[in-house]
Design a protein around this motif. Structure first.
Motif, PDB file in Angstrom:
ATOM      1  N   GLY A   1      35.472   6.288 -25.105  1.00 60.28           N
ATOM      2  CA  GLY A   1      35.273   5.469 -23.905  1.00 60.28           C
ATOM      3  C   GLY A   1      36.239   5.809 -22.792  1.00 60.28           C
ATOM      4  N   ASP A   2      37.049   6.830 -23.010  1.00 61.42           N
ATOM      5  CA  ASP A   2      37.987   7.328 -22.009  1.00 61.42           C
ATOM      6  C   ASP A   2      38.568   6.220 -21.128  1.00 61.42           C
ATOM      7  N   PRO A   3      39.561   5.510 -21.610  1.00 65.37           N
ATOM      8  CA  PRO A   3      40.064   4.341 -20.873  1.00 65.37           C
ATOM      9  C   PRO A   3      40.784   4.686 -19.581  1.00 65.37           C
ATOM     10  N   HIS A   4      40.724   3.781 -18.615  1.00 62.12           N
ATOM     11  CA  HIS A   4      41.550   3.908 -17.402  1.00 62.12           C
ATOM     12  C   HIS A   4      42.980   3.526 -17.725  1.00 62.12           C
ATOM     13  N   ILE A   5      43.117   2.581 -18.691  1.00 59.20           N
ATOM     14  CA  ILE A   5      44.426   2.014 -18.979  1.00 59.20           C
ATOM     15  C   ILE A   5      44.642   1.943 -20.483  1.00 59.20           C
ATOM     16  N   ILE A   6      45.868   2.264 -20.886  1.00 59.80           N
ATOM     17  CA  ILE A   6      46.290   2.038 -22.260  1.00 59.80           C
ATOM     18  C   ILE A   6      47.347   0.945 -22.209  1.00 59.80           C
ATOM     19  N   PHE A   7      47.054  -0.166 -22.882  1.00 60.60           N
ATOM     20  CA  PHE A   7      48.035  -1.245 -22.975  1.00 60.60           C
ATOM     21  C   PHE A   7      48.816  -1.068 -24.276  1.00 60.60           C
ATOM     22  N   LEU A   8      50.131  -1.140 -24.184  1.00 62.38           N
ATOM     23  CA  LEU A   8      50.981  -1.107 -25.370  1.00 62.38           C
ATOM     24  C   LEU A   8      51.634  -2.480 -25.482  1.00 62.38           C
ATOM     25  N   SER A   9      51.255  -3.219 -26.516  1.00 62.07           N
ATOM     26  CA  SER A   9      51.730  -4.590 -26.664  1.00 62.07           C
ATOM     27  C   SER A   9      53.174  -4.620 -27.137  1.00 62.07           C
TER      28      SER A   9
ATOM     29  N   PHE B   1      56.583  -0.496 -29.192  1.00 59.52           N
ATOM     30  CA  PHE B   1      56.227   0.830 -28.663  1.00 59.52           C
ATOM     31  C   PHE B   1      57.321   1.381 -27.746  1.00 59.52           C
ATOM     32  N   LYS B   2      57.424   2.722 -27.757  1.00 54.20           N
ATOM     33  CA  LYS B   2      58.420   3.406 -26.932  1.00 54.20           C
ATOM     34  C   LYS B   2      57.728   4.277 -25.882  1.00 54.20           C
ATOM     35  N   ASP B   3      58.524   4.795 -24.943  1.00 55.42           N
ATOM     36  CA  ASP B   3      57.978   5.694 -23.922  1.00 55.42           C
ATOM     37  C   ASP B   3      57.243   6.886 -24.526  1.00 55.42           C
ATOM     38  N   GLU B   4      57.796   7.439 -25.613  1.00 60.73           N
ATOM     39  CA  GLU B   4      57.133   8.612 -26.208  1.00 60.73           C
ATOM     40  C   GLU B   4      55.756   8.268 -26.773  1.00 60.73           C
ATOM     41  N   ASP B   5      55.567   7.006 -27.198  1.00 60.45           N
ATOM     42  CA  ASP B   5      54.242   6.589 -27.673  1.00 60.45           C
ATOM     43  C   ASP B   5      53.255   6.572 -26.499  1.00 60.45           C
ATOM     44  N   ALA B   6      53.733   6.088 -25.362  1.00 62.42           N
ATOM     45  CA  ALA B   6      52.898   6.043 -24.161  1.00 62.42           C
ATOM     46  C   ALA B   6      52.469   7.461 -23.782  1.00 62.42           C
ATOM     47  N   PHE B   7      53.426   8.380 -23.840  1.00 59.77           N
ATOM     48  CA  PHE B   7      53.139   9.778 -23.497  1.00 59.77           C
ATOM     49  C   PHE B   7      52.139  10.382 -24.470  1.00 59.77           C
ATOM     50  N   GLU B   8      52.381  10.155 -25.757  1.00 67.20           N
ATOM     51  CA  GLU B   8      51.516  10.689 -26.805  1.00 67.20           C
ATOM     52  C   GLU B   8      50.071  10.183 -26.648  1.00 67.20           C
ATOM     53  N   LEU B   9      49.920   8.875 -26.423  1.00 63.04           N
ATOM     54  CA  LEU B   9      48.577   8.305 -26.295  1.00 63.04           C
ATOM     55  C   LEU B   9      47.897   8.768 -25.012  1.00 63.04           C
ATOM     56  N   GLY B  10      48.668   8.845 -23.936  1.00 62.80           N
ATOM     57  CA  GLY B  10      48.110   9.276 -22.654  1.00 62.80           C
ATOM     58  C   GLY B  10      47.508  10.669 -22.708  1.00 62.80           C
ATOM     59  N   ARG B  11      48.067  11.527 -23.579  1.00 61.65           N
ATOM     60  CA  ARG B  11      47.567  12.902 -23.700  1.00 61.65           C
ATOM     61  C   ARG B  11      46.124  12.961 -24.169  1.00 61.65           C
ATOM     62  N   HIS B  12      45.665  11.906 -24.823  1.00 62.09           N
ATOM     63  CA  HIS B  12      44.304  11.919 -25.372  1.00 62.09           C
ATOM     64  C   HIS B  12      43.283  11.297 -24.422  1.00 62.09           C
ATOM     65  N   THR B  13      43.647  11.150 -23.156  1.00 64.73           N
ATOM     66  CA  THR B  13      42.738  10.563 -22.163  1.00 64.73           C
ATOM     67  C   THR B  13      42.733  11.437 -20.920  1.00 64.73           C
ATOM     68  N   HIS B  14      41.856  11.148 -19.971  1.00 66.49           N
ATOM     69  CA  HIS B  14      41.911  11.780 -18.645  1.00 66.49           C
ATOM     70  C   HIS B  14      42.812  10.922 -17.774  1.00 66.49           C
TER      71      HIS B  14
ATOM     72  N   ALA C   1      44.935   8.429 -18.169  1.00 68.28           N
ATOM     73  CA  ALA C   1      44.985   6.962 -18.250  1.00 68.28           C
ATOM     74  C   ALA C   1      46.372   6.482 -17.829  1.00 68.28           C
ATOM     75  N   GLN C   2      46.404   5.319 -17.206  1.00 69.93           N
ATOM     76  CA  GLN C   2      47.679   4.682 -16.866  1.00 69.93           C
ATOM     77  C   GLN C   2      48.146   3.932 -18.124  1.00 69.93           C
ATOM     78  N   THR C   3      49.388   4.145 -18.528  1.00 69.95           N
ATOM     79  CA  THR C   3      49.884   3.381 -19.683  1.00 69.95           C
ATOM     80  C   THR C   3      50.766   2.240 -19.190  1.00 69.95           C
ATOM     81  N   ILE C   4      50.500   1.049 -19.696  1.00 63.86           N
ATOM     82  CA  ILE C   4      51.250  -0.134 -19.260  1.00 63.86           C
ATOM     83  C   ILE C   4      51.771  -0.870 -20.493  1.00 63.86           C
ATOM     84  N   PHE C   5      53.087  -1.102 -20.514  1.00 68.19           N
ATOM     85  CA  PHE C   5      53.672  -1.942 -21.564  1.00 68.19           C
ATOM     86  C   PHE C   5      53.418  -3.395 -21.167  1.00 68.19           C
TER      87      PHE C   5
END
Length: 278
Positions: free
Chosen positions: A205-213, A219-232, A234-238
């Protein structure tokens, strides 16, 4: 004699208003406090962090998944407040001979309002319950007005890593995402908190946003980076997990939080499936 049916269909009868409460749910502890029942709370879990001072004034009876039955028995509660998702059926069964275990089951805001109303009746604090329900309804109407011309977004809401897990359907989190005009890309998956293969996020579903609860996993910054790599892109927001998953009186604070969250979201003008932006 007053009889109440809890949210999983169990009937409880009280000869008088309960005066000794054990709460097994952090958000319901906060609600009981907000209903003016602080003096009646005798036991809470180690996760009951709001209001903060209760940790030092009330007996800690374990966690939400693992409770200390003897500690609860010694507190001589006349009601134990639990939740279908936070606590296990085993816990509820093992405590039934100590006191009535009143169980909430909350997916929607309506379920939440019904819970507040019933606790108001059980503890004879109807007026306070009504005030909180009015505040929630006011905040909800105001937020719906605010969000109505904002664009829809697609998102994934992560709650755990190793394995990666997200909020799915039939969850309070998912209901609040919908309220925010956010489509959960994992809503159709099997299970309420499905494990997901993040490498497939684009196809899913190629999200616009990844929310990290913020809870239950830190979650850490590196998790945001890792997850973002699998999207076009996506903005990651804690995000503050309490705002999305705590029911009760917390919702009153969640609406202004959601407005601030929306202001942080970038507009996806390069995205063609949203019609024209004016």
């Amino acid at each position: 004699m007053k009889t109440f049916t809890d949210q999983i269909g169990n009937t409880h009868t009280f000869t008088e208003t309960p005066k000794r409460i054990v709460s097994l749910v952090p958000s319901q502890t906060e609600l009981l406090f907000d209903l003016g029942l602080e003096d009646k709370i005798v036991g809470i879990t180690k996760f009951c962090v709001h209001p903060y001072h209760l940790k030092s004034t009330k007996k800690i009876i374990g966690g939400t998944k693992k409770v200390h039955i003897e500690k609860i028995r010694l507190l001589q509660p006349d009601i134990i407040i639990a939740n279908k998702e936070e606590n296990t059926l085993e816990i509820v069964e093992s405590l039934k001979d100590i006191a009535p275990v009143w169980v909430s089951d909350i997916i929607t805001i309506d379920n939440n309002i019904a819970m507040i109303e019933q606790l108001g009746q059980i503890f004879s604090v109807r007026t306070q319950a009504r005030q909180w329900i009015d505040k929630i309804n006011f905040g909800l109407a105001d937020f719906k007005e605010y969000i109505k011309d904002k664009p829809e977004k697609r998102a994934a809401y992560f709650i755990w890593k190793n394995p990666y897990m997200v909020a799915g359907n039939d969850t309070f989190i998912n209901e609040l995402l919908k309220l925010n005009k956010i489509t959960n890309i994992y809503e159709k998956n099997e299970g309420r908190y499905p494990e997901v293969i993040v490498q497939k996020m684009r196809i899913q579903g190629d999200p616009h946003i990844i929310f990290l609860s913020s809870e239950p996993y830190p979650f850490k910054d590196e998790d945001a980076f890792e997850l973002g790599r699998h999207t076009h892109h996506a903005q990651t927001i804690f995000v503050d997990g309490e705002m999305f998953s705590w029911y009760g009186s917390r919702l009153v604070k969640a609406f202004p939080y959601f407005k601030q969250l929306r202001e942080r979201m970038v507009d996806h003008d390069h995205d063609h499936d949203h019609g024209h932006h004016h």
